[in-house]
Scaffold this active site. Structure first.
Site, short mmCIF file in Angstrom:
data_model
loop_
_atom_site.label_atom_id
_atom_site.label_comp_id
_atom_site.label_asym_id
_atom_site.label_seq_id
_atom_site.Cartn_x
_atom_site.Cartn_y
_atom_site.Cartn_z
N ASP A 155 -0.85 7.75 -13.96
CA ASP A 155 -1.38 7.19 -12.71
C ASP A 155 -2.90 7.32 -12.59
OD1 ASP A 155 -1.65 6.17 -10.19
OD2 ASP A 155 -0.30 7.55 -9.19
N HIS A 209 6.53 6.15 -7.59
CA HIS A 209 6.49 7.28 -6.64
C HIS A 209 7.84 7.42 -5.92
CE1 HIS A 209 2.30 7.52 -7.60
NE2 HIS A 209 1.99 6.41 -6.97
ZN ZN Z 1 -0.61 3.93 -8.76
#
Ligand code: ZN
Length: 456
Positions: A323, A272
């Site tokens: 994810d 991220h």
């Molecule tokens: Zn994750």
């Protein structure tokens, strides 16, 4: 085997009429040829390097679409996490395997050829370890092998409930672990997978919330003693609240803290890394660490937008991950990555440059190279010495009419996606033929059964 490719994307550009020689799953040569040699297979369309999926929580595939209802005016990542925790409490090892197998087959069918599994569901629902502490990790390994997808297994260190070594909540007891436990799980999986060139083992401190700097260092040192090239991944700076909590706790932002407390190098993948200052953006780029971007999940969770342009200008490397698996399509992931940047900058072709002017081509090549680095595996494209992980697009697809070179990837990402993918090879073995996986029906039956039980 030999695969004749009329059109082929290599790390150095497109080639036409080439023969890819493959031995024991490795690409040993790429040679020009006017026509397919005797006994060679002919690819049914343009050939691309397979995309590594650098960030997966396989079990979350079972929740995709279930968290899209209004709960309160402040629905957020944190309310999503509460629902995820309730789901986690019910999963058995068999469920983990069934959901992962379904997911990995779907990933293959859409052009991913490898996955980095960020795996934190270690314990029984009551928080006690299984008889074999690597039980659930071995289910992931089994699912990946059954699907035929490359695997970088990352057992996750999860020790605290928040910054400052806060205790874990009840819902987090299935994740409870310490560096020694994670190193032991890594060893079991490494031993089980020894000699399998499609599998690598690393480790992952979950986040700076869940692992303190001393623990992260112990994990990193222990891991690198077993395998100096083993990858380390961590969730970082995904949420503004996480940045604020980190600042309140230690006076540093998450990436500052990681860079100050660890040898942050190109063996790391920072997943991220959404909320960065300019200095942090440069620090990641200069360290050689990979930014693990998950655009559809980051959009789904309302995280924010990664500073892609300054990061790439500083030489930063990125890859993509699915994810939470609200999307299993690498083309869609890259499309959203580019569109987020276009919308925020009010500009077009942000992922391209004067030197690499095709947005689709540049994004696909960059994400393959970065994904390979993050996975710690030789899957950096179709080139001698790399694994034979590749995707054959459907050359008869109407949208690909008249497309050559990077116009193929531009069309794949901005006008197509999963229905372009025809055949997929991992380590020299066809995992997908003509859009189908040999075990997809049985896998789907098991996935449905697991879902019905989980949702009952
Ligand atoms: Zn994750």
């Amino acid at each position: 085997m030999e695969l004749f490719a009329p059109s082929l994307m290599t790390p150095n550009g497109w080639r036409s009429n080439s023969v890819i020689r493959i031995e024991d799953g490795w690409i040993t040569a790429i040679e020009a040829a006017d026509h397919p040699p005797n006994g060679a297979e002919k690819a049914a369309g343009p050939v691309l390097p397979g995309m590594p999926n650098l960030h997966s929580h396989a079990f979350q595939r079972a929740m995709a679409g279930l968290t899209e209802r209004w709960g309160s005016p402040t629905d957020s990542f944190w309310s999503w996490r509460d629902l995820m925790y309730r789901f986690v409490a019910r999963l058995t090892p068999d469920d983990i395997r069934a959901v992962a197998l379904q997911l990995y087959i779907e990933c293959l069918k859409q052009g991913y050829t490898a996955v980095a599994e960020f795996h934190y569901l270690h314990n029984q629902p009551d928080g006690l370890p299984y008889d074999n502490p690597a039980e659930t990790s071995l289910q992931i390994l089994a699912a990946a092998r059954q699907a035929g997808i490359g695997l970088t297994h990352l057992p996750v260190l999860y020790a605290h409930g928040g910054f400052g070594e806060q205790p874990l909540g009840d819902a987090q007891s299935r994740f409870r672990s310490d560096p020694d436990a994670i190193l032991a799980i890594s060893e079991v999986v490494r031993a089980e997978a020894r000699g399998d060139a499609n599998v690598t083992v690393g480790a992952a401190p979950h986040s700076l919330r869940a692992a303190d700097p001393a623990m992260i260092e112990a994990l990193a040192q222990g891991l690198r003693r077993s395998d100096p090239a083993a990858p380390l991944h961590i969730h970082i700076a995904e949420q503004v609240k996480e940045v604020e909590d980190c600042l309140a706790w230690c006076g540093k932002r998450p990436v500052e803290l990681l860079a100050d407390s660890q040898a942050m190098d190109d063996g790391w993948c920072l997943v991220h890394a959404t909320h960065l200052t300019e200095a942090e953006t440069r620090a990641i780029a200069e360290s050689g660490a990979v930014a693990g971007l998950c655009p559809t999940t980051e959009a789904n969770l309302g995280d924010g937008l990664f500073p892609l342009v300054p990061y790439r200008s500083a030489g930063g490397v990125f890859g993509i991950g699915s994810d939470s698996h609200v999307c299993r399509d690498p083309a869609e992931e890259l499309r959203l990555l580019e569109y987020g940047q276009r919308l925020s900058r009010r500009a077009r072709n942000v992922g391209a440059s004067e030197l690499d002017p095709s947005t689709g081509g540049s994004l696909w090549r960059s994400a393959v190279a970065g994904g390979a680095k993050a996975c710690g595996r030789p899957i950096a494209g179709i080139a001698e010495g790399e694994r034979a992980d590749l995707v054959v697009l459907d050359g008869k697809h109407a949208d690909l009419t008249g497309r050559t070179g990077d116009a193929v990837t531009d069309t794949l990402i901005f006008s197509g996606g999963r229905d372009f993918v025809r055949d997929v090879m991992v380590g020299g073995v066809w995992a997908i033929r003509d859009g189908r996986h040999s075990q997809e029906d049985a896998a789907e039956t098991d996935f449905r059964a697991a879902l019905n039980r989980l949702l009952a």
